[in-house]
Design an enzyme around this catalytic site. Structure first.
Site, PDB file in Angstrom:
ATOM      1  N   GLU A 113       0.817  -1.203   0.000  1.00 58.21           N
ATOM      2  CA  GLU A 113       0.000   0.000   0.000  1.00 58.21           C
ATOM      3  C   GLU A 113       0.861   1.267   0.000  1.00 58.21           C
ATOM      4  O   GLU A 113       1.740   1.455   0.840  1.00 58.21           O
ATOM      5  CB  GLU A 113      -0.914  -0.004   1.237  1.00 58.21           C
ATOM      6  N   THR A 149      -5.524   2.245  -5.013  1.00 60.03           N
ATOM      7  CA  THR A 149      -5.276   0.806  -4.961  1.00 60.03           C
ATOM      8  C   THR A 149      -5.990   0.073  -6.079  1.00 60.03           C
ATOM      9  O   THR A 149      -5.407  -0.803  -6.736  1.00 60.03           O
ATOM     10  CB  THR A 149      -5.715   0.251  -3.592  1.00 60.03           C
ATOM     11  N   HIS A 181      -1.056   3.022   5.496  1.00 50.88           N
ATOM     12  CA  HIS A 181      -2.203   3.850   5.160  1.00 50.88           C
ATOM     13  C   HIS A 181      -2.602   4.600   6.423  1.00 50.88           C
ATOM     14  O   HIS A 181      -2.561   4.049   7.522  1.00 50.88           O
ATOM     15  CB  HIS A 181      -3.367   2.966   4.670  1.00 50.88           C
ATOM     16  N   ASP A 199       1.238  -0.512  -5.010  1.00 51.88           N
ATOM     17  CA  ASP A 199       0.030  -0.283  -5.812  1.00 51.88           C
ATOM     18  C   ASP A 199       0.020   1.119  -6.411  1.00 51.88           C
ATOM     19  O   ASP A 199      -0.435   1.337  -7.525  1.00 51.88           O
ATOM     20  CB  ASP A 199      -1.239  -0.523  -4.984  1.00 51.88           C
ATOM     21  N   HIS A 200       0.558   2.092  -5.657  1.00 54.62           N
ATOM     22  CA  HIS A 200       0.654   3.478  -6.124  1.00 54.62           C
ATOM     23  C   HIS A 200       1.524   4.228  -5.142  1.00 54.62           C
ATOM     24  O   HIS A 200       1.972   3.668  -4.133  1.00 54.62           O
ATOM     25  CB  HIS A 200      -0.732   4.137  -6.224  1.00 54.62           C
TER      26      HIS A 200
END
Length: 658
Positions: A291, A331, A463, A515-516
């Site tokens: 994440e 995501t 996150h 994911d990013h």
């Protein structure tokens, strides 16, 4: 003049409008100073930014003012100040203030995360209120903030009383004719704002931050609510469909590929990776999707944070891709790129769209090679439609479910992460250590069945609210993203420590990729540096560590893995084997829900809605984009990939049965 437009009966409404405009101005000013280093602060631009913002604020407040102004118009003079009149007015005024104050607070939290006014993402978050509310509660001191909102409401009501707005409203003798003018003024502004003013008309500047500042949050939210799907053909520049597919197919000329439907609008092809020497191998594959991990946080990618000891060590002992870019900023966009190996589609990710089951994903390749396929998520996979997407495309689900059922048409198994398997949990799910322990437990059982497995593992610890088990690292839980990243790295180390003791580990390849990035906002249309992510292939037997500096994309990771495993397979994937790329083949697809970009070397073409496009030279040192004359061939190539991807989705060309 003010007395004519707002007679005494409309005194409270005038106060209500003024309060909104003042608060909105203050929020815009806060955002200005918050992002001061990124904004074009020339006097004329700032004046224009706030001027446009004021017009959008006026349009926004007119929607709220319209129902009450109609009520004021229709309420007979003899009932002014009656119990009914006072009850309706007090209720409406208090509700209006609470909505305004809450929306401004929500805007601040949204800006903190995305550096944007409300958009597509905010609308999506309404659907998943449990996770979002829980995350806000864990990230911010909600009781204090609610208390502040209530205090602010009380203060504003006190000011309203001091201004005698209630007294004037209830004791007025304003006749119907005098009430008609303010009502018609509000109605006129609301009609113009609702029918003829589009949110994108606020975007008058080259600097993205100024464009966001000039918007009004509530107006932006409802604009996104109305337009959360974008038609490529209607909103983007297109070329002839035959030409688009010809250009896409030509891009695979350096691969050993044979198109199965060469005359159709299709990219379905067979890919050959074996020869007399290279024989296919079938190790287990565990893909760890981390994440929000930006490349800048790894020392091996130029960072100096010293918080990714494990990942830096793995990077030095793996096939490490130093120049790989995420396709998007969320995501689900990363999942789309990784599993479908497709450029980022306009609007919402395919993961969240309708008709997204039975697609040709990388899972189909694994299925045809005899693998079981499993999706691991530490939260409830109902969030962002993940379970429906993965379950509907052949993956078994392992998640922390709360009872949401899969669609009856989806035939898959769902395994819950039980309470006794959880040591720590926050809004987004169990901590990374817990999800890794579940992965190991499932891998142990799969090994006993003597069947290779492919696991897609989605982590959540990096996150906001950045919480994790206390004492695991030397940065207190919940204090910073750097702490969350260090814990993410620590959890991978613990996973490897246990996994290496298992009999299946020697024959297991680890693929690790983000994911990013942690952020995506920037001054320009697309902030390229904020798409740079780490990616590596670890524990592939008989393969020496190496750094791959070729420019490439998330969509290329698994076609590259398949080539390293020497697999011949049928492909409907846009991605390429990175090792087979020649210099002219190197490229990366990057985008957000509206902007679609193609990066080659130091040049990037950006497609925008309203059929706009811009061609830039990218200075990677200072991350600046400079407009340059458009290269027609480059433009056509960019359009071709995005148009072809959209065409295949819209015409069922991504399905497994074609």
């Amino acid at each position: 003049m003010w007395q004519k437009i707002f007679p005494d009966r409309f005194a409270l409404l005038k106060t209500f409008i003024c309060i909104f405009l003042i608060l909105s101005f203050l929020v815009r000013t806060v955002f200005l100073f918050w992002s001061f280093g990124e904004i074009d602060t020339s006097i004329t631009t700032i004046i224009s930014t706030f001027g446009i913002g004021f017009l959008f604020d006026v349009g926004t407040v007119s929607f709220f003012a319209l129902p009450y102004s109609l009520y004021l118009l229709l309420m007979p003079q003899k009932f002014h100040g009656s119990i009914v009149d006072k009850s309706i007015t007090y209720f409406a005024y208090n509700i209006g203030l609470i909505i305004f104050l809450f929306s401004f607070f929500a805007e601040i939290t949204f800006w903190d995360e995305f550096k944007n006014r409300f958009n597509f993402i905010a609308v999506d978050y309404l659907v998943y209120s449990y996770e979002v509310v829980k995350n806000i509660n864990e990230s911010y001191p909600i009781p204090y903030l609610v208390g502040l909102i209530l205090i602010a409401v009380g203060l504003l009501i006190f000011i309203t009383y001091k201004k005698a707005a209630f007294t004037k409203t209830f004791k007025s003798n304003t006749p119907f004719k005098a009430k008609l003018l303010p009502f018609l003024a509000v109605l006129f502004i609301a009609i113009i704002s609702g029918l003829f003013i589009k949110n994108k008309q606020a975007e008058q500047f080259a600097n993205r931050y100024n464009n966001e500042l000039s918007k009004a949050g509530i107006y932006s939210f409802f604009a996104a609510f109305r337009n959360n799907e974008l038609s490529f053909d209607d909103f983007y520049k297109t070329i002839n469909t035959d030409k688009a597919f010809d250009l896409v197919k030509a891009s695979y000329k350096n691969e050993k590929a044979t198109f199965l439907k060469p005359k159709d609008h299709s990219i379905l092809r067979t890919i050959q990776n074996t020869d007399s020497v290279a024989k296919p191998i079938k190790p287990n594959i565990i893909f760890i999707c981390i994440e929000s991990l930006s490349g800048k946080y790894l020392n091996t990618l130029g960072g100096d944070y010293n918080i990714t000891t494990t990942l830096d060590s793995l990077a030095s002992n793996s096939i490490f891709f130093t120049n790989l870019y995420a396709t998007g900023t969320r995501t689900v966009r990363g999942m789309e790129a990784i599993t479908l190996s497709i450029p980022p589609t306009q609007g919402r990710s395919i993961v969240k769209r309708t008709d997204n089951i039975g697609l040709f994903t990388i899972g189909e390749v694994f299925k045809n090679m005899g693998y079981s396929r499993n999706f691991f998520y530490g939260g409830d996979g109902y969030f962002d439609n993940m379970n429906t997407y993965f379950g509907g495309n052949g993956f078994n689900i392992v998640d922390r479910g709360r009872g949401f059922l899969l669609d009856k048409e989806i035939k898959t198994t769902r395994t819950n992460i039980e309470d006794d398997e959880v040591t720590f949990e926050n809004a987004w799910g169990v901590c990374d250590e817990d999800i890794y322990r579940k992965v190991i437990k499932e891998a142990d059982m799969a090994h006993e069945n003597n069947k290779p497995f492919f696991d897609f593992v989605m982590t959540t610890s990096n996150h906001k609210p950045y919480t994790y088990p206390e004492g695991s690292i030397d940065i207190p839980s919940g204090t910073s993203r750097q702490g969350a990243i260090k814990y993410t790295d620590y959890a991978i180390a613990q996973f490897l420590k246990i996994a290496k003791t298992r009999p299946w580990f020697k024959n297991t390849v680890l693929v690790i990729m983000s994911d990013h990035c942690a952020s995506s906002a920037g001054r320009g249309e697309l902030d390229i540096n904020n798409y740079h992510i780490p990616a590596m292939i670890c524990n592939l037997q008989d393969t020496a560590p190496q750094k791959i500096n070729k420019l490439c994309s998330q969509i290329d990771m698994f076609p590259t893995v398949f080539s390293l495993l020497n697999w011949d397979y049928t492909s409907n994937l846009f991605g390429k084997n990175i090792f087979s790329m020649k210099q002219e083949d190197e490229r990366a697809f990057i985008g957000n829900y509206r902007k679609l970009g193609l990066l080659k070397g130091n040049r990037v073409m950006v497609l925008g809605d309203q059929k706009k496009f811009n061609f830039y030279e990218w200075n990677s040192t200072n991350n600046n984009l400079t407009l340059i004359p458009t290269d027609k061939n480059y433009l056509d190539t960019t359009i071709a990939f995005y148009q072809a991807a959209n065409y295949l989705y819209a015409h069922n060309g991504l399905k497994t049965q074609q």
